[in-house]
Scaffold this active site. Structure first.
Site, PDB file in Angstrom:
ATOM      1  N   GLU A 597       0.830  -1.219   0.000  1.00 50.67           N
ATOM      2  CA  GLU A 597       0.000   0.000   0.000  1.00 50.67           C
ATOM      3  C   GLU A 597       0.859   1.262   0.000  1.00 50.67           C
ATOM      4  O   GLU A 597       0.480   2.274  -0.584  1.00 50.67           O
ATOM      5  CB  GLU A 597      -0.946  -0.023   1.209  1.00 50.67           C
ATOM      6  CG  GLU A 597      -2.067  -1.048   1.000  1.00 50.67           C
ATOM      7  CD  GLU A 597      -2.917  -1.295   2.242  1.00 50.67           C
ATOM      8  OE1 GLU A 597      -2.336  -1.326   3.353  1.00 50.67           O
ATOM      9  OE2 GLU A 597      -4.139  -1.457   2.103  1.00 50.67           O
ATOM     10  N   GLU A 617      -2.584 -10.389   2.483  1.00 47.12           N
ATOM     11  CA  GLU A 617      -3.375 -10.752   3.665  1.00 47.12           C
ATOM     12  C   GLU A 617      -4.721 -11.345   3.282  1.00 47.12           C
ATOM     13  O   GLU A 617      -5.349 -12.036   4.075  1.00 47.12           O
ATOM     14  CB  GLU A 617      -3.541  -9.569   4.627  1.00 47.12           C
ATOM     15  CG  GLU A 617      -4.098  -8.291   4.051  1.00 47.12           C
ATOM     16  CD  GLU A 617      -3.026  -7.363   3.517  1.00 47.12           C
ATOM     17  OE1 GLU A 617      -2.416  -7.751   2.499  1.00 47.12           O
ATOM     18  OE2 GLU A 617      -2.818  -6.273   4.076  1.00 47.12           O
TER      19      GLU A 617
END
Ligand code: NAI
Length: 637
Positions: A597, A617
């Site tokens: 990110e 994730e």
């Protein structure tokens, strides 16, 4: 010499040749891959509808080498489509193609007669000025260019890649007696800048640098294991990550390499290094000979020091060899007081020290093998390399070690360890003693942002030259270039109006400290700088959010805190995304979850070739919460 290397050829499409060609293609270099025409036309070839004249038969070895490279695990190609840059062929029909390339890489079987014959053939088509290199593991470079023209000899060099070439950083460069310096420079440049290699300048001695020292350590490990009555698994436990070596330690590495190959490499020193004071160590140990006779060669024969097996219930397990009976038995649990004592230590250097100075058998093994290996290595200067830096780089890059031998020696304490070695009857290499006598107590030191190494020839400390294109963040910090920082991250002034945000938590996991530094850095860069780079020297750019922190908050039902933390992370990314100054993320290694990110929030990503990036994730049932899902949607609409 040809000024630029734009096209290459690799001869020999075996384990190394095909993988080297793949890596050249990874670097966008069109490459010709040639091998011999198969010596026999077999009934199987006929059954496949081939004829002795058909290209499918005549190019068979190069084609199958390329197919193997495409199937390799770990992958040889960055992306399978890179294989389109490789043209396969054979040495009879396509030899003339070598006249068009700028670099010819020889990677055929390790036999001087075969290599010599091949160079004779290459000479008939090679354009003057074309670089020719050999990937030999240890045959003298000088012997290989005998009988060749002057132009050939001047452009001939050893360029020794390590296996697998995409992943192993080391490229040893060995000059022949007449190699032009600009040829060495050109191979070093393409190796470093396009192929991502670390260059070590080795001398033309048996096995060059990494394999000479690596093989000595391996032979000593086998012999000392037997002297002390240790098991294979015990030695692997004490020669692995606890002393900064990879998990494959000694014997898993041997199984990977192949015991026959290992014996061959060891014998090369025995046969060709008559003056080596430890020559007898390179005589293949009896246990290794027996294993080779029984075809226990390692992974390629499904059994070496270890073998896959099953317990009474049929569950898979890895068995280890009992070197007294040569039978495979379940591995013993390895227990040593010294290992227990260092278990909780975080740093490898502390663990290594703990083991080296311990009194139990693990300590005795470590003291003996490490001391002997350090002494042997020191005695190889200037024989195999001129300085300690080349040797340390070779051992780190060629064997994926955390530390080179002299860096490890510094960790042990040169004065303290040599005192213990002398007490045990070892003779300390004279230059190491001279260094200590001159009051210099470590091989390396840092002062005012510069790093110095002990130079054997002059008996003084010399500054390590850092090429201008390399930025070393610790050195900038030493020179007071820190702009702001906390325990998790530091903002550093790189000069030219650019700042760098460096993460430095464990695995560079993102937690409160890094998040707060992202906010702060955005404000500072907006006000005082022209741009921001987010990068660090860690093995991994960032393994993502600190999941322990999140789990802990969830277990404690601290929902408000958790909500606040996630909101802060999202805001930090938005601040970076909409910063009025350019932001460049420079990931390498893992950039997972939050690490990914960070990159998605940057204006540009300058990724190292070996970057493993993604919102992983999702795989464990978690939704990336830093804004990554939205960024993915934006990029896919
Ligand atoms: P390999 O046995 O996998 O491949 C050798 C290739 O040479 C084969 O494709 C074979 O067809 C070809 N060949 C045989 N005779 C030939 C001839 N007369 N003319 C042209 N080509 C011929 O060997 P590998 O492991 O790829 O080794 C190649 C070179 O790289 C050797 O010099 C070796 O010492 C060196 N090396 C090997 C490493 C390894 O881990 N396997 C690591 C570093 C260097």
């Amino acid at each position: 010499m040809k000024p630029n290397i734009q096209q290459a050829a690799v001869i020999g499409a075996g384990v190394m040749g095909a993988a080297i060609a793949a890596h050249l293609a990874n670097a966008d270099i069109p490459t010709i891959l040639l091998d011999i025409v198969p010596p026999k036309f077999t009934p199987q070839d006929e059954a496949k509808g081939l004829s002795p004249d058909a290209p499918a038969f005549r190019n068979k070895l190069a084609d199958s080498g390329l197919r193997n490279a495409l199937k390799a695990n770990p992958a040889a190609f960055y992306a399978p489509e890179n294989a389109k840059l490789i043209t396969t062929g054979n040495l009879e029909d396509h030899l003339s193609l070598l006249g068009k390339v700028d670099w010819i890489i020889e990677a055929v079987v390790e036999r001087l007669d075969i290599k010599n014959g091949l160079f004779g053939k290459i000479e008939t088509v090679r354009t003057p000025g074309t670089i020719v290199s050999t990937n030999t593991s240890g045959i003298p470079v000088a012997d290989m260019c005998k009988g060749r023209s002057e132009d050939f000899r001047k452009h001939f060099v050893g360029a020794h890649f390590f296996n697998p070439p995409r992943y192993m950083k080391l490229l040893e460069i060995i000059s022949g007696p007449e190699t032009l310096p600009e040829v060495v420079g050109a191979v070093a440049r393409i190796g470093e800048e396009r192929l991502g290699k670390g260059i070590v300048y080795a001398k033309d001695t048996p096995n060059f640098v990494a394999n000479r020292i690596g093989m000595y350590s391996m032979m000593r490990a086998i012999r000392v294991m037997q002297e002390l009555g240790l098991t294979v698994e015990a030695v692997d436990k004490i020669t692995g990550p606890v002393i900064g070596n990879p998990k494959s330690a000694s014997f898993r590495t041997a199984d990977l390499v192949g015991l026959d190959t290992m014996a061959h490499v060891a014998s090369n020193v025995y046969d060709n290094a008559a003056d080596d004071e430890c020559r007898s160590e390179f005589e293949v140990p009896a246990v290794l000979k027996t294993m080779i006779e029984r075809n226990f060669l390692g992974d390629k024969t499904n059994g070496g020091f270890y073998k896959k097996g099953a317990d009474e219930k049929g569950n898979k397990e890895i068995l280890s060899i009992d070197l007294n009976t040569f039978e495979y038995t379940p591995q013993e649990k390895v227990r040593f007081a010294s290992l227990e004592a260092i278990k909780t230590l975080e740093e490898t250097s502390d663990k290594m020290r703990g083991l080296y100075y311990a009194k139990d058998k693990a300590g005795q093994f470590t003291f003996k093998t490490l001391s002997e290996s350090l002494i042997y290595t020191a005695n190889r200067i200037p024989e195999i390399a001129d300085d300690i830096v080349n040797i340390d780089n070779a051992m780190r890059w060629g064997f994926a070690r955390e530390m080179g031998p002299f860096e490890a020696w510094d960790v042990l304490g040169v004065k303290k360890s040599t005192a213990k070695m002398k007490e045990a009857g070892y003779v300390i290499p004279s230059w190491v003693q001279a260094m200590l006598d001159a009051g210099i107590e470590s091989f390396y030191k840092s002062e005012n942002g510069a790093r110095y190494f002990y130079d054997v020839a002059s008996n003084t400390c010399k500054q390590l030259e850092i090429p201008p294109q390399i930025v070393l963040l610790p050195s900038l910090k030493d020179r007071n270039k820190t702009v702001a920082g906390n325990k998790g991250a530091t903002l550093i002034d790189l000069g030219d109006g650019v700042a760098c945000l460096e993460f430095h938590t464990k695995m560079n996991a993102l937690g409160t400290d890094i998040i707060s530094m992202m906010h702060k850095s955005a404000d500072i860069v907006s006000r005082d700088f022209e741009g921001l780079v987010i990068g660090n020297h860690g093995v991994n750019f960032s393994a993502g959010a600190n999941l322990y922190m999140i789990l802990f908050a969830a277990q404690e039902e601290e929902w408000d805190d958790l909500h606040w933390e996630v909101a802060q992370l999202q805001k930090a990314f938005m601040k970076l995304k909409y910063l009025d100054k350019p932001v460049v993320a420079a990931p390498a290694g893992m950039a997972l979850g939050g690490g990914c990110e960070v990159c998605l929030a940057a204006d540009r990503v300058r990724a190292a070739a070996e970057t493993y990036i993604g919102l992983v994730e999702v795989g464990v049932g978690l939704l990336p919460a830093g804004g990554g899902c939205k960024e993915m949607v934006i990029r896919n609409t």
